[in-house]
Design a protein around this motif. Structure first.
Motif, PDB file in Angstrom:
ATOM      1  N   LEU A 147       0.834  -1.204   0.000  1.00  0.00           N
ATOM      2  CA  LEU A 147       0.000   0.000   0.000  1.00  0.00           C
ATOM      3  C   LEU A 147       0.867   1.252   0.000  1.00  0.00           C
ATOM      4  O   LEU A 147       0.593   2.220  -0.724  1.00  0.00           O
ATOM      5  N   ARG A 148       1.923   1.238   0.819  1.00  0.00           N
ATOM      6  CA  ARG A 148       2.782   2.418   0.899  1.00  0.00           C
ATOM      7  C   ARG A 148       3.461   2.685  -0.440  1.00  0.00           C
ATOM      8  O   ARG A 148       3.559   3.841  -0.861  1.00  0.00           O
ATOM      9  N   VAL A 149       3.880   1.619  -1.105  1.00  0.00           N
ATOM     10  CA  VAL A 149       4.537   1.805  -2.403  1.00  0.00           C
ATOM     11  C   VAL A 149       3.547   2.355  -3.424  1.00  0.00           C
ATOM     12  O   VAL A 149       3.920   3.169  -4.271  1.00  0.00           O
ATOM     13  N   ARG A 150       2.284   1.937  -3.360  1.00  0.00           N
ATOM     14  CA  ARG A 150       1.291   2.483  -4.290  1.00  0.00           C
ATOM     15  C   ARG A 150       1.166   3.992  -4.118  1.00  0.00           C
ATOM     16  O   ARG A 150       1.080   4.735  -5.091  1.00  0.00           O
TER      17      ARG A 150
ATOM     18  N   VAL B  96      -0.863  13.093 -14.167  1.00  0.00           N
ATOM     19  CA  VAL B  96      -1.995  13.086 -13.242  1.00  0.00           C
ATOM     20  C   VAL B  96      -2.849  11.833 -13.435  1.00  0.00           C
ATOM     21  O   VAL B  96      -3.248  11.179 -12.464  1.00  0.00           O
ATOM     22  N   ARG B  97      -3.107  11.483 -14.688  1.00  0.00           N
ATOM     23  CA  ARG B  97      -3.933  10.304 -14.953  1.00  0.00           C
ATOM     24  C   ARG B  97      -3.279   9.037 -14.394  1.00  0.00           C
ATOM     25  O   ARG B  97      -3.943   8.198 -13.790  1.00  0.00           O
ATOM     26  N   GLY B  98      -1.974   8.917 -14.613  1.00  0.00           N
ATOM     27  CA  GLY B  98      -1.258   7.757 -14.090  1.00  0.00           C
ATOM     28  C   GLY B  98      -1.299   7.705 -12.577  1.00  0.00           C
ATOM     29  O   GLY B  98      -1.467   6.627 -11.977  1.00  0.00           O
ATOM     30  N   ALA B  99      -1.161   8.865 -11.929  1.00  0.00           N
ATOM     31  CA  ALA B  99      -1.203   8.913 -10.460  1.00  0.00           C
ATOM     32  C   ALA B  99      -2.584   8.516  -9.944  1.00  0.00           C
ATOM     33  O   ALA B  99      -2.704   7.776  -8.960  1.00  0.00           O
ATOM     34  N   LEU B 100      -3.628   8.987 -10.612  1.00  0.00           N
ATOM     35  CA  LEU B 100      -4.986   8.623 -10.204  1.00  0.00           C
ATOM     36  C   LEU B 100      -5.227   7.127 -10.387  1.00  0.00           C
ATOM     37  O   LEU B 100      -5.872   6.483  -9.550  1.00  0.00           O
ATOM     38  N   THR B 101      -4.677   6.568 -11.462  1.00  0.00           N
ATOM     39  CA  THR B 101      -4.813   5.128 -11.699  1.00  0.00           C
ATOM     40  C   THR B 101      -4.102   4.336 -10.603  1.00  0.00           C
ATOM     41  O   THR B 101      -4.598   3.302 -10.137  1.00  0.00           O
ATOM     42  N   ALA B 102      -2.925   4.817 -10.182  1.00  0.00           N
ATOM     43  CA  ALA B 102      -2.172   4.139  -9.121  1.00  0.00           C
ATOM     44  C   ALA B 102      -2.935   4.166  -7.800  1.00  0.00           C
ATOM     45  O   ALA B 102      -2.846   3.223  -6.999  1.00  0.00           O
ATOM     46  N   LEU B 103      -3.683   5.228  -7.557  1.00  0.00           N
ATOM     47  CA  LEU B 103      -4.427   5.353  -6.301  1.00  0.00           C
ATOM     48  C   LEU B 103      -5.762   4.615  -6.312  1.00  0.00           C
ATOM     49  O   LEU B 103      -6.322   4.331  -5.250  1.00  0.00           O
ATOM     50  N   LYS B 104      -6.261   4.297  -7.506  1.00  0.00           N
ATOM     51  CA  LYS B 104      -7.603   3.709  -7.616  1.00  0.00           C
ATOM     52  C   LYS B 104      -7.784   2.444  -6.779  1.00  0.00           C
ATOM     53  O   LYS B 104      -8.807   2.297  -6.094  1.00  0.00           O
ATOM     54  N   PRO B 105      -6.814   1.491  -6.785  1.00  0.00           N
ATOM     55  CA  PRO B 105      -7.003   0.271  -5.977  1.00  0.00           C
ATOM     56  C   PRO B 105      -7.052   0.536  -4.473  1.00  0.00           C
ATOM     57  O   PRO B 105      -7.470  -0.326  -3.708  1.00  0.00           O
ATOM     58  N   LEU B 106      -6.626   1.726  -4.057  1.00  0.00           N
ATOM     59  CA  LEU B 106      -6.579   2.048  -2.630  1.00  0.00           C
ATOM     60  C   LEU B 106      -7.827   2.786  -2.160  1.00  0.00           C
ATOM     61  O   LEU B 106      -7.893   3.231  -1.021  1.00  0.00           O
ATOM     62  N   LYS B 107      -8.803   2.893  -3.050  1.00  0.00           N
ATOM     63  CA  LYS B 107      -9.986   3.703  -2.759  1.00  0.00           C
ATOM     64  C   LYS B 107     -10.590   3.374  -1.404  1.00  0.00           C
ATOM     65  O   LYS B 107     -10.933   2.235  -1.104  1.00  0.00           O
TER      66      LYS B 107
ATOM     67  N   LYS C 242     -12.923   6.035   1.141  1.00  0.00           N
ATOM     68  CA  LYS C 242     -13.326   7.409   1.459  1.00  0.00           C
ATOM     69  C   LYS C 242     -13.137   7.749   2.935  1.00  0.00           C
ATOM     70  O   LYS C 242     -13.251   8.913   3.324  1.00  0.00           O
ATOM     71  N   PHE C 243     -12.831   6.725   3.754  1.00  0.00           N
ATOM     72  CA  PHE C 243     -12.584   6.987   5.170  1.00  0.00           C
ATOM     73  C   PHE C 243     -11.088   7.115   5.485  1.00  0.00           C
ATOM     74  O   PHE C 243     -10.720   7.318   6.637  1.00  0.00           O
ATOM     75  N   ASP C 244     -10.251   6.982   4.473  1.00  0.00           N
ATOM     76  CA  ASP C 244      -8.805   7.095   4.652  1.00  0.00           C
ATOM     77  C   ASP C 244      -8.374   8.530   4.333  1.00  0.00           C
ATOM     78  O   ASP C 244      -8.423   8.949   3.171  1.00  0.00           O
ATOM     79  N   PRO C 245      -7.956   9.303   5.336  1.00  0.00           N
ATOM     80  CA  PRO C 245      -7.623  10.708   5.069  1.00  0.00           C
ATOM     81  C   PRO C 245      -6.450  10.875   4.101  1.00  0.00           C
ATOM     82  O   PRO C 245      -6.455  11.804   3.282  1.00  0.00           O
ATOM     83  N   LEU C 246      -5.444  10.000   4.181  1.00  0.00           N
ATOM     84  CA  LEU C 246      -4.295  10.136   3.284  1.00  0.00           C
ATOM     85  C   LEU C 246      -4.716   9.937   1.834  1.00  0.00           C
ATOM     86  O   LEU C 246      -4.303  10.693   0.952  1.00  0.00           O
ATOM     87  N   TRP C 247      -5.544   8.908   1.590  1.00  0.00           N
ATOM     88  CA  TRP C 247      -6.039   8.690   0.233  1.00  0.00           C
ATOM     89  C   TRP C 247      -6.842   9.908  -0.240  1.00  0.00           C
ATOM     90  O   TRP C 247      -6.677  10.376  -1.371  1.00  0.00           O
ATOM     91  N   ASN C 248      -7.685  10.449   0.630  1.00  0.00           N
ATOM     92  CA  ASN C 248      -8.506  11.599   0.254  1.00  0.00           C
ATOM     93  C   ASN C 248      -7.671  12.845  -0.025  1.00  0.00           C
ATOM     94  O   ASN C 248      -7.961  13.584  -0.968  1.00  0.00           O
ATOM     95  N   TYR C 249      -6.641  13.090   0.776  1.00  0.00           N
ATOM     96  CA  TYR C 249      -5.795  14.266   0.524  1.00  0.00           C
ATOM     97  C   TYR C 249      -5.049  14.133  -0.803  1.00  0.00           C
ATOM     98  O   TYR C 249      -4.885  15.120  -1.533  1.00  0.00           O
ATOM     99  N   ASN C 250      -4.592  12.925  -1.113  1.00  0.00           N
ATOM    100  CA  ASN C 250      -3.933  12.718  -2.406  1.00  0.00           C
ATOM    101  C   ASN C 250      -4.912  12.941  -3.559  1.00  0.00           C
ATOM    102  O   ASN C 250      -4.585  13.589  -4.554  1.00  0.00           O
ATOM    103  N   MET C 251      -6.101  12.372  -3.429  1.00  0.00           N
ATOM    104  CA  MET C 251      -7.112  12.536  -4.472  1.00  0.00           C
ATOM    105  C   MET C 251      -7.530  14.000  -4.596  1.00  0.00           C
ATOM    106  O   MET C 251      -7.717  14.516  -5.713  1.00  0.00           O
TER     107      MET C 251
END
Length: 326
Positions: A175-178, A192-203, A205-214
């Motif tokens: 997860l950290r590497v993603r 940006v598109r590639g970064a969003l694709t990398a984050l998609k499997p980590l979706k 909405k209750f994870d603040p780090l994922w939300n700040y990145n998104m």
């Protein structure tokens, strides 16, 4: 322990050998013990380390007398490979990542000439790529943290190189590497598109780090509606104060590097309002957003920013503090 300290050694294998008649044959019974020096570690890490040590170097071996020369030679070679691996683990635990990688690579090279049907050689062959990948993950994390403090190009290059080497190991992505890969795709390539694709499997909405990145990626690309939604979700969960500082510094770095991206001030306004509760800074960044040359492209967000500014300033505690953007 006294011998290890006297010789300034990092690793010792010691024990005794007895002759016993077992199952009608004379056998060498080898009883082994080991010591390895490393920095202080948590009890959980130490337990895992001891388990791995015992698994790879059993404390009791039996070698038949009629084939003892070849068997002792095999055992010595086996112990040598295991020693390099164990020392690599200890070096990694102590933060000596380059030393650890050298030891792991040496063990890996020696295994190329070994019979992988032997259980311990097979285990080491499977485990070494994972351990080497962990080093690259640790190097990338360190380089990124340091880069956030200095924004030095050489640290960014170390960050990129470490993640590229991680990918070369062909191991499962943590997860950290993603998260780090998503950061790399944006910071190094502005993908940006590639970064969003990398984050998609980590979706989540209750994870603040994922939300700040998104929130940042959406905001940077001009989707301020989505950015606002992610900032709201992020603000509902606790997150380490150091991470908030990193986010803040990163947003300022983007504005400094790309002053034309004036709509990023909207992101800073949301961040200060919801994440830090700094209403003065929030208002001033919303006002900078409203002065953006491309503000006409964001009519809904302009209206929201205006209403938020008015609402905040109506508060009797609103201070008249001058502001100058960093």
């Amino acid at each position: 322990m006294r011998i290890r300290q006297a010789t300034n050694g990092h690793f010792m294998i010691f024990g005794r050998v007895k002759m016993r008649r077992l199952e009608g044959k004379m056998q060498h019974v080898v009883e082994l013990e080991g010591l390895v020096a490393h920095r202080e570690a948590s009890m959980e890490i130490r337990r895992r380390f001891v388990k791995e040590f015992t698994e790879l170097l059993p404390r009791r071996l039996m070698i038949a007398e009629d084939n003892d020369l070849l068997s002792f030679r095999f055992t010595a070679e086996w112990a040598e490979v295991v020693a390099k691996y164990i020392l690599g683990v200890a070096a990694a635990m102590s933060g000596d990542l380059d030393v650890s990688e050298t030891l792991y690579r040496d063990a890996q090279e020696r295994l190329t000439q070994k019979d992988k049907t032997f259980g311990i050689y097979r285990v080491l062959s499977e485990r070494l790529p994972l351990r080497i990948a962990e080093l690259y993950e640790a190097k990338a994390s360190w380089a990124y943290r340091e880069w956030l403090n200095t924004f030095a190009d050489e640290l960014l290059e170390t960050f990129r190189e470490s993640l590229n080497k991680f990918n070369e190991m062909k191991v499962p992505v943590t997860l950290r590497v993603r998260f780090l890969l998503a950061i790399k795709l944006f910071v190094c390539d502005r993908d940006v598109r590639g970064a969003l694709t990398a984050l998609k499997p980590l979706k989540n909405k209750f994870d603040p780090l994922w939300n700040y990145n998104m929130a940042f990626l959406k905001g940077y690309s001009g989707d301020l509606k989505s950015a606002a939604r992610h900032y709201r979700y992020a603000s509902k969960s606790e997150i380490d104060a150091d991470i908030l500082i990193q986010i803040e510094e990163f947003l300022f770095w983007i504005i400094e590097k790309e002053p034309a991206k004036e709509h990023v001030h909207f992101c800073l306004g949301m961040f200060y309002q919801l994440a830090k509760g700094d209403l003065v800074s929030s208002v001033n960044h919303f006002e900078l957003f409203l002065k953006a040359k491309n503000i006409a492209s964001f009519p809904a967000e302009a209206a929201l920013a205006t209403s938020w500014i008015e609402e905040i300033k109506k508060d009797a505690s609103w201070p008249a503090i001058p502001f100058s953007p960093a």
